[in-house]
Scaffold this motif. Structure first.
Motif: not given
Lengths: 263, 280
Positions: A120-127
């Motif tokens: 939720x905080x960083x999405x589903x990407x690398x972050x």
């Protein structure tokens, strides 16, 4: 007369190879003699072909380098933060009183329970993936750094007092070297956890490139040879990371010798 | 030759607080030590002899009375007072040379002077050739020699020794006692040795202070007027030894302790081989 012992016949450095070679032989035999007709069983040859194809097409490198890059970035962030927090907890009673209870509560939360929050905080990407595996590296580094600093022998602390060390000398000459074995153990664990979490992150936050994603692709298409190839690569990378960490540890902590000195 | 210190202890008492109850450890100790004198302190476990040493080195605080070094009240530790503990307490990650040099970290010397001082003191304890060895590569006796070099390299005025040979085998111990005597004569500094071993105390000291426990008090001070080198088998030596041992048997609690230790029921530190030789 001594009975022949087949295990002693294998020289010591090669004994670790016995089990993998036996398994490989069983695998080969299972395929060769048709012990099973399940499509799960693929031949060694097809895995080898897949390996060659993946290597030559560059797909192996694309996936592996993406995974390793995330692994190392996440490990670096998690381990540095872990060192800082662990050192602060170990050196300052005030910091321990303020932050210790929260930390000990947080570390009880299963790593995987963080995934929904992180996505939720960083999405589903690398972050999000990097945040996840920094957390994986963070906890063992904090705990071992803290333990290492707190278990500096009181006898050596007294020697430091007798020799009138100031705080800087006390840190550099007593605390740091004394805590070093424990700190390295933490970093070593962090490195292993981060690699395990790298794969975990690719399964749980499916997006982008990575060796885990390659394996997921393989499963979707039922390319068992690709899945098995992926498992082997992941195992080898883990083995290599562990080996590198052990070598560095051994070199830096040579003073320990073979015996474990009291202090 | 360094300046040797005078130590004056006047009506010294110390107590610990155990569960809110005061527990007296030392009571009314008065002792005067001349510069360059060798004092041995003997007594059974719990007589506070180690506490007395820790007060002089400055690792313990909070006491009544006075502990004066050259007329100055002792506050905290100082490079003027070196100490050798029962365990060598060397830093396992440093070599012999680095361990000895540690004492000079805060000394007012140039790097060159420090290098010479370290080399000289490693030679003084007879460990040339082992400069680059790590503590785990040394025997117990060698490690204790390094500890002595570390305590002496900063040229203290007084060297305190807390059962330094207690954990060593009998042969090594006898040899190191000889060495310690040689160093004391060569360096001319004040030494205070705490020991369980009456023979060791008499062999080395100008005065043997016999302490009794609960609370720790001085029972008697026995001057040793024998010429060096002393022969442990000589009649005069044995007479003094018997005299000191009589002080022990005359004190019921300590004698009971000694008997318990011989029977293997004593406190853990008494179980050390040879530590109770005097009682046999």
């Amino acid at each position: 007369m001594r009975r022949f012992n087949p295990f002693v016949a294998v020289p010591k450095p090669l004994r670790g190879w016995v089990l993998p070679l036996v398994l490989l032989a069983l695998w080969w035999a299972a395929f060769r003699f048709g012990w099973s007709s399940s499509p799960v069983l693929v031949s060694i040859g097809s895995v080898w072909h897949r390996a060659v194809e993946q290597t030559l097409s560059g797909e192996l490198w694309t996936g592996l380098s993406a995974s390793l890059r995330r692994d190392l970035i996440g490990f670096a962030i998690g381990a540095s933060a872990g060192l800082a927090v662990g050192a602060a907890l170990g050196l300052s009673r005030l910091f321990e009183n303020l932050v210790g209870p929260s930390f000990h509560t947080l570390k009880q939360i299963s790593l995987f329970a963080w995934i929904p929050l992180l996505s939720v905080w960083f999405g589903l990407g690398d972050a999000a993936k990097i945040a996840f595996l920094s957390l994986a590296a963070f906890f063992p580094v904090v705990l071992n750094t803290f333990e290492g600093i707190r278990s500096v022998p009181g006898e050596l602390m007294e020697v430091a007092r007798v020799l009138r060390f100031n705080r800087r000398q006390w840190l550099r000459k007593v605390v740091l070297p004394s805590a070093a074995p424990s700190i390295f153990a933490g970093i070593h664990l962090g490195l292993i956890y981060a690699w395990l979490a790298t794969l975990g992150a690719e399964y749980l936050l499916v997006s982008g490139k990575g060796i885990g994603n390659t394996m997921i692709d393989g499963r979707e298409h039922f390319w068992m040879d690709l899945v098995i190839f992926g498992v082997i690569v992941v195992g080898l990378v883990g083995f290599a990371l562990n080996w590198i960490a052990t070598q560095i540890e051994r070199r830096l902590l040579a003073w320990r010798g073979r015996s474990v000195a009291a202090y | 030759m360094p300046h040797a210190a005078t130590i004056d202890i006047k009506s010294l008492s110390k107590q610990y607080e155990v569960k809110g109850e005061p527990l007296p450890v030392l009571a009314d100790i008065t002792l005067s030590i001349r510069p360059g004198e060798f004092i041995s302190i003997v007594g059974s476990s719990g007589c506070g002899k180690s506490t007395l040493l820790r007060l002089i080195v400055g690792l313990e605080q909070g006491y009544q009375g006075e502990v004066l070094l050259d007329g100055q009240r002792i506050v905290g530790t100082s490079l003027e007072r070196g100490i050798v503990f029962q365990e060598h307490r060397l830093f396992p990650w440093l070599t012999v040379r680095q361990n000895v040099a540690l004492s000079l970290l805060n000394a007012d010397m140039t790097e060159g002077q420090k290098r010479f001082a370290v080399r000289d003191h490693i030679a003084l304890v007879g460990l040339q050739g082992f400069e680059s060895a790590y503590p785990h590569q040394l025997s117990g006796g060698m490690a204790q020699r390094v500890a002595i070099a570390r305590a002496l390299v900063s040229r203290p005025e007084v060297l305190l020794l807390d059962e330094p040979f207690g954990a060593l085998d009998a042969l090594t111990r006898a040899h190191l006692q000889q060495e310690l005597h040689r160093i004391w004569e060569a360096e001319g500094l004040t030494m205070i040795l705490v020991t369980h071993d009456v023979e060791e105390a008499i062999y080395l000291a100008d005065k043997v202070v016999v302490m009794e426990p609960r609370p720790g008090r001085i029972r008697r001070i026995v001057p040793i007027d024998l010429a060096h080198p002393r022969d442990r088998a000589a009649g005069s030596f044995v007479r003094i030894k018997d005299e000191v041992l009589r002080e022990f048997s005359a004190q019921p609690p300590a004698a009971a302790d000694a008997a318990a230790a011989l029977a293997g029921r004593g406190p853990p530190q008494c179980a050390l081989p040879g530590a109770w030789r005097f009682a046999v």
